[in-house]
Enzyme design. Sequence first.
Site, PDB file in Angstrom:
ATOM      1  CG  ASP A 405      14.220  15.055 -12.112  1.00 29.94           C
ATOM      2  OD1 ASP A 405      15.212  14.405 -12.500  1.00 29.94           O
ATOM      3  OD2 ASP A 405      13.668  14.869 -11.019  1.00 29.94           O
ATOM      4  CD  GLU A 408      17.845  10.954 -16.592  1.00 25.16           C
ATOM      5  OE1 GLU A 408      18.437  11.813 -15.926  1.00 25.16           O
ATOM      6  OE2 GLU A 408      16.629  10.756 -16.523  1.00 25.16           O
ATOM      7  CG  ASP A 483      17.467  10.716  -7.894  1.00 24.31           C
ATOM      8  OD1 ASP A 483      17.436  11.946  -7.764  1.00 24.31           O
ATOM      9  OD2 ASP A 483      16.614  10.071  -8.529  1.00 24.31           O
TER      10      ASP A 483
END
Length: 800
Positions: A405, A408, A483
Site C-alpha cells: 500500500d 504511489e 480508497d
Amino acid sequence: MIINTELENKGNLFPGKINSFSQDVDKIYFKTENGVILQVTVIRGSVIRFRYATDNNFENDFSYAISEDGVRGYSKLEVEEHDTCYKIITIKVIIQIDKESLKTSIYDIHGNVICKDDWGFHWEQSYEYGGNIVKMSKSAPQGECYYGLGDKPMHLNLKGKRIENWATDQYAFGKDQDPLYKSVPFYLGMYEERAYGIFFDNTFKTFFDFCHERRNVTSFWAHGGEMNYYFFYGPDMQEVITKYTDLTGKPELPPLWALGYHQCKWSYYPEAKVKEVTSKFRELRIPCDGIYLDIDYMDGFRCFTWNKEYFPDPKRMVAELAEDGFKTIVIIDPGIKIDDDYWVYNEAMENDYFCKRADGPYMRGKVWPGECFFPDFTNPKVRTWWAGLFKELIDEIGVKGVWNDMNEPAVMEVPGKTFPNDVRHNYDGNHCSHRKAHNIYGTQMARATYEGVKKYAYPKRPFIITRSAYSGAQRFTSSWTGDNIATWEHLWIANIQAQRMSMSGMSFTGSDIGGFAEHPTGELYARWIQLGVFHPFCRTHSSGDHGNQEPWTFGEEVIDVTRKYVELRYQLLPYLYTMFWEYAEFGIPMLKPLVLFDQHDPQTHYRTDEFVFGNQILVCPIQEPNAKGRRMYIPRGHWYNYWTREYVTGGLEKWVDADLDIIPIFIKEGAIIPKYPVQQYVGEKTIDELKLEVYFKLGEKEVSKVYEDAQDGYDYTKGRYSLRTFTFTGKENEVIIQQHVDGTFVTEYETMEFEIIGLPFEIKEVEIDNVDIDLKKVLSKTKPNTLIIPKNFTEIHIEG
C-alpha cells in the site's frame, strides 16, 4: 522543413523531410534533414513499435514494462520505396511513411485505414527540466470509440475525455476524478468494428486526449523521455488485448485460495479480535480464505516488525488460523521509519539503499510511522535486499500473502502527496529523477515483494496485492482500486474499474467491497457483495473509523445474501480458475465488457453495467437503492436466466426482476459450467464429484473448458494439470457431449454429474463411448435430466 505557423508559435517542432533510409533485420530507420530519426520495429505481423529521436540521438533502450517472454517474430516483412512515401508491409498491416513529413498511416491488408497521423510526432523543448515534451496526434474519425487506461473512474468509453497518468494517492476519490493510483498508458481504439491498440511506453507524466480539445483528433504526450509507442492490430478487440498482455507479460497462476473470499479492515487487532472475526465466519458458515492485518500489527508501524502487545506470538496465531483454513496476509508499505534502533533502517543506511534528493540528502517524508526514508526499488540491489526481508514473515511465521500500500509513493502533509521531482533513482543503471521513476515506483516495489514472497513461500505460489501499478505489473501482483466510498455511485465506479482493468491487461483486480470510506447501508453492502463475487479479486475492506463492516453487522437478511453469493463464488471456483488459466496462458481478459464480448453489435459500444464473467456468464449488478429489478441489455445470441432458467433471445433490452437476494445472471446457451461443492475454505473438502451444469443449445457446437491442478505449487508447469475440453452439440432429439483431456494431473473425483438444463425431450437412451448404458445406472433418482458419468469418457450420446 514543413511547419504549421500556428503550431510553431506555440513552440512545437516537427520533423523535416526524410533524407535517408536503412534497415537492420526487423528495424527500419528513417532519418530527416533536421535530425529526427524514426525507428520502426516489426515485433510481430500485427505488433509494431514506433520510436522517435530528436537531435539524431536515441536514449538507452530500457523498459520495465516489456516482458522477455513475449512472442517475437513474423512471416513477412517487405519495405517499398514510392515517390511520396515508404511502405512497410507485413502479413497483417501496411505502414505508410510520408517522405515530406514523417507522418505514418497504418492500413489493413485490404486497404482500410486503421490509424493515421494528424499532426503526427512533434515536440517542444522543456525549458524547466531540459529534454523534450514529446507529442503525438492521430486522426479520429467520427464514431471511433476508445477504451482502456487502467483504473479511470469514468464511463467505459473514453470518447471526449482527457486523461492524466501520474500515480496519486486519492483518498475517497470521486467519479471522473483523475489521476488515480495507477498509470497504464494503453488504450484501444475501434472504428467500423476494427480494433487496434496503442501502448505509450513512457513512465513520465503522460496525457491522453480523446477528441476533447479537437473533435477529430486523439493525442498523447509526455513531459519527458521519448515518443515510444507500440501499435497492435486486431481486428478483434480481444486479440489486441492478448497481444498487449503478451508484450507486457502474463501472470503465473495464483494459489486457488487467493480466488476465494477475503476479509480486511483498517485494522484487526489484537489477536483476540482477529480470532473473533474468523470464528464468526465459521460460525455463520460464510466461506472465507483470507484474513488481513493492516498497519496496526506492526511495532510503531515499522515494516517487518510485530506489536508484541497485540500479537505476542504471531507464528502460533498464524498457524492456528491456518488450521481453521485462514491464510494470513499482511500489509507492507515503502516508508521505513528513521530510527537508529530499527534493524531494517540500519541495514538500508549501511548499504545506501534509500532515495536521495538531487543535492545529496535522503528523501525524507511523513507516512504512518512518522518521518521516513524510502528504498529505491529501481535499484536491483535494493530489490534483492527487500526480497530477503520477507524470510521471517513468510518462511518462519507462515504468512501467505503480502499487501503493498502507499506505494504511489504516497507522502503525507505535502502539496503533491508524493516525492519532489528532484529525487534521484537508479532505474537499473539508467539514473534519472523522480519525474521518470514515479509511475513505476509502486510496480518495482511489488516486483521486489513478489520475488521475496515467491522465494520463501516455495514450493507454494506467492500472493501479492498492490495499490499502485504501471503496465506490466500483472506479472508480479494483483491489485485493488484504492480508497473508494460507501456510496451507490462508487458501486457503479467499482463495476467500471474492474472491467477497464481487465481491458488493460490487469484482470486480477477488485474493489473494496462495501466501500473503504464511510459506512454502507445493508442494502448497498448486499448489492456490492453480489458484484464483488464476480470480480477476480474478492475482498471486503473498510477504514474502520465508521464502525465495522463484516457481513454480520448488517443483520440477518444481509448475512443470508452474503452467504448465498460467497457460496456461489466457491461453487464456481473451477470456472474462475479456468478463466485465470486462460488469462495466464493466453492473456485473455477475465472480465469482458459487452463491447469486448461482441464488438460487432453497435448497442454494446456505450454499455457500462453489463459484463461477461469469463466466457459464458453474463452479469448485471443492481446499482440503485430500493430496486426490485432493472433494465439490462442481453447480448446477441440466446441465454438462460440462471435463477429462473427462462430461455431468452439477446440483442435487446429486457426488464429483469431482482429482489435484494438476486443479481441478474444469464448463462450462454451451450455452456457447460463446472461447480465444486460449497467449502468454507479452499481445501476443506475432497472433491468427490465434479458437477457440470449443461445449458441446452440447438444447432451449432459450443466449447467449454475446465482447468484443474493441485491448486498450489508448480507441478502444473511440468504438465501436471488436467484440461478438459467439452464440446456440446444439441439436436431436437439428441445431445452429444464430447470430451478431450490434456495433462497428466489425476483429479480426486471419479465421476461427473451432468445436469442438462432446457432439454427439450425426455431421456430414453444413453450411450457412452459407443456402448449402450442401462439408464438406471446413470440417471439421477433425485434430479431431472441429470446423469452421473465416469470422468474419463470420450463421447456421450443422449437420445429422446
